[in-house]
Design an enzyme around this catalytic site. Structure first.
Site, short mmCIF file in Angstrom:
data_model
loop_
_atom_site.label_atom_id
_atom_site.label_comp_id
_atom_site.label_asym_id
_atom_site.label_seq_id
_atom_site.Cartn_x
_atom_site.Cartn_y
_atom_site.Cartn_z
N GLN A 1 0.88 -1.17 0.00
CA GLN A 1 0.00 0.00 0.00
C GLN A 1 0.91 1.22 0.00
OE1 GLN A 1 -3.62 -0.52 -0.01
NE2 GLN A 1 -2.80 -2.52 -0.59
N GLY B 1 -11.98 2.51 4.09
CA GLY B 1 -11.05 1.67 3.33
C GLY B 1 -10.12 2.48 2.44
N HIS B 2 -9.17 1.78 1.81
CA HIS B 2 -8.19 2.47 0.98
C HIS B 2 -8.82 3.06 -0.27
CE1 HIS B 2 -6.87 -1.66 -0.91
NE2 HIS B 2 -8.16 -1.56 -0.81
N ASN B 3 -8.28 4.20 -0.68
CA ASN B 3 -8.69 4.89 -1.90
C ASN B 3 -10.11 5.45 -1.87
OD1 ASN B 3 -6.52 2.73 -2.76
ND2 ASN B 3 -6.45 4.36 -4.28
#
Lengths: 340, 340, 340
Positions: free
Chosen positions: B195, B236-238
């Site tokens: 990540q 969460g990511h993004n």
């Protein structure tokens, strides 16, 4: 400890050979010097079969079983086993004193019988009473008070001006007294509503890891005595929780809700703001409670309803595709009849 | 402060006697020198009855009530009360300076007007700007930047390379910039997808205790300005979140979802990955959103649907056992008819 | 790195011009020296359209596309991209050594190749093995052991007597080994059931921020190897989780549940206590699992049911008001028929 002595302490009856017990373990992992227990076989039938093959030296049971191993018969085997564990494995004691790697504000009051670990922060006017154990990384805000015999596991944060009672256990990562969630839209952005209240927690309260309990906007968020909270529970500002209430993991309670005494909220429940849940209510796992609940009710589902009704609803719910077919068939037959 | 002066500041009208106010409290707990407020009585009718018996010196209301106590009438009593609280109880100021129990990397930049408490860690290349307050136990990763007037309560963790704007409040235990959840099965085990992105947070953002905001796999997880998050929220990511959006406790937003501006997600909602929720949407508590939502929609339920439709669905849902009975009765009658 | 070399490492085929690649990025943000990827276009069709306009120097795809830019064709583009990221952006290495702001008990064993940051606490008898990185604010309890190459991000708490394997990653705020939730009512209050067991975690396990994993009452809570957990997951006492299992954010698993190998529990699931979920099961987001699930099943809903059946149930559920109308219409017609 001999089984006769244990039976005496527990107020139970020994059936079978008296012997020396040095430990306690599970039905599967016990050896001949261990005692184990068999909880209500109605709820956990699979454990009943296992007890026949245990290598334990003794088993605590609710009623005498046809087994060769020694049994202590008591009314509540789970409670008896809890007592045995408390006797055989007493809580570790911690040496009192303040670590020189801790920060204690000169205006704080720390009892000489308290234990303050390294990397603890104790703010101005805070009070840490006798026999408290404050593990590393804890933060005790200005003016906050921690009652006698209370244990704060590592990295617990108690903001300024909160009160925690006696004999409490706060597990790691618990946050007490963070700001309640209050904003007022001013036409262009959210204005923060200052949260000027506090949190007051009773005695014998246990709070699970990483729970969050917000301070009140005004007045107090109040957690009664003997309340037990599992991990990752969220308590909003101005919530009031009665004595002996149990709240299981990942449940969330919105602001200004009032939860009665002796309530049980199972895992992943949600409680809406400003509602009242009466004394002695039980909510099954994942219940979503959006309106007042009278005392003693057992509820389930979202929106919450009587538990037995919900069981009936769920049965039909799972058959909805079948239900639709039956309606279509009725329509077909009625159309056929109408044509005749 | 005199009521005439307060009314003037709030742009409201004083009805009743002018008097000196020194504090603010709830309807129930106010005394004669306190001011209290009555929010929209449509939403909270039970508070309206209580205001008649308040011992407060004054009450802020939306419309003049038939009461003997002094009233300040404003358009938005809740907003006015928030302003009063900000005036009567200004935010505590913290003495600037770096505690000698903190670790600040020699290559970090800490403004002389910032306050760094004991047991804080500031990594290489990190920047802590003017008037920041970094409470004990916080971790500021390498190259991370914290904007002016931002407060990090105890034990907040901001991983390397993240950016937090100005006038933000991060409550205790918040984690920003932990790895997004990405793994690729290589045939025998899960290979970690590194990540390598970051988290960028705007200005005037408040994030509740123990929230978790993951860094992007590549590029950035972005939280707009004036976003307000309650406790235990997962991002969460993004994920991209627009300005002024409100996210209530225990809601989770999956990777790469886009949440518009001015959205409200009530408590315990879930948002699936890679979907878009339009500006101005509102999701009721526990909504499970699995596909795109156009701007301005009000939604409920799982799967999410129009809120008013959901209310109708829920009514029938609770009556499913009754529905089944009616179908059985129809079948019985039709069978009887067919036999004739 | 040249594309020919990358294709060789990935076991893929280069289509188009060979060129030098220095970074990796998203389809939208890549520049001419970046490589990007296109995952399975079946799942994410919107990304397929975007790839046509990317400015990336190359793209990893599952099948050759009709594009002018260079493509590396591999069987599993997501896995290949993960490998590329690991090559282009290797994990930061940390200088070994123990910070003099850390507390390490004289009876603890810390490998000289481990890195212990400031404000870490390592208890008596704890073991920190080679190449471990223990970030600031972590707590390693007495007798706890951390395997080689394991990273604990800031403020991770591991209670006494737990075991964590090798090559694990624990994200910030994780709590391992807090007391399981066990109380026995003694007639007047809840008696704490001492939690005398432990937690044992395998190798290559990654656990997300602010997760909580309780220690067993007796025996162990066991997390297998290559298990991956997202943020804010709750694991009750005595839970056993098989190798390679994936647990997405905000899921909760109640005490004594057994989760098989290679299971996937999507976000916000709940698992009841004492049940068994077979190897290879998949539960969609928000599934509430209250009874045993045989291996290989795909389930959804609450209560959990076969996923495809649930999809059919949901369709009818959304049309419940319409269903009620059809029943009313049937009743009306039947009444009319009966009158004739």
């Amino acid at each position: 400890m001999r089984l006769t002595r244990l039976a005496e302490i527990l107020g139970g009856t020994l059936k079978g050979e008296d012997r020396e017990i040095t430990g306690a373990s599970t039905v599967e992992e016990s050896t001949s010097t261990d005692i184990t227990f068999l909880s209500n076989p109605k709820y956990h039938p699979k454990y009943r079969d296992k007890v026949a093959s245990t290598r334990a030296g003794a088993v605590i049971v609710g009623e005498g079983l046809d087994l060769t191993i020694s049994q202590i018969i008591t009314e509540n085997p789970y409670l008896s086993f809890a007592r045995v564990l408390n006797i055989l494995y007493p809580e570790k004691t911690r040496k009192p004193g303040i670590s020189n790697l801790a920060f204690v504000h000169p205006d704080a009051e720390v009892h000489e019988g308290a234990c303050i670990y390294p990397h603890v922060y104790v703010g101005a006017g805070a009070r840490i009473l006798e026999n408290c154990v404050i593990y590393p990384g804890c933060f005790i805000g200005d003016g906050t008070s921690i009652g006698e015999h209370t244990v704060l596991y590592p990295n617990v944060v108690v903001y300024d001006g909160c009160t925690i009672g006696r004999h409490c256990i706060m597990h790691a990562g618990v946050v007490i007294g963070s700001d309640g969630f209050g904003f007022a839209w001013d036409g262009t952005q959210h204005l923060k509503v200052p949260q000027r209240g506090t949190v007051v927690i009773g005695d014998h309260v246990e709070i699970g890891s990483n729970c969050t309990i917000d301070r009140a906007a005004l007045s107090s968020t109040r957690i009664g005595s003997d309340v037990k909270m599992d991990n990752l529970v969220q308590i909003g500002h101005n919530v009031i929780i009665g004595d002996h209430t149990i709240i299981v993991a990942q449940t969330g309670i919105s602001g200004s809700a009032r939860i009665g005494k002796g309530v049980v909220l199972a895992g992943q429940c949600g409680v809406a703001g400003h509602i009242t849940i009466g004394d002695g209510c039980t909510a099954a796992a994942r219940t979503g409670i959006a309106s007042d609940v009278p005392p003693g009710k057992v509820i389930s589902g979202f929106p919450a309803m009587d538990h037995r009704h919900w069981l009936r609803v769920q049965k039909v719910y799972k058959d909805l595709p079948e239900l639709l077919k039956r309606i279509r068939e009725l329509e077909r037959r009625l159309n056929a009849l109408a044509k005749d």
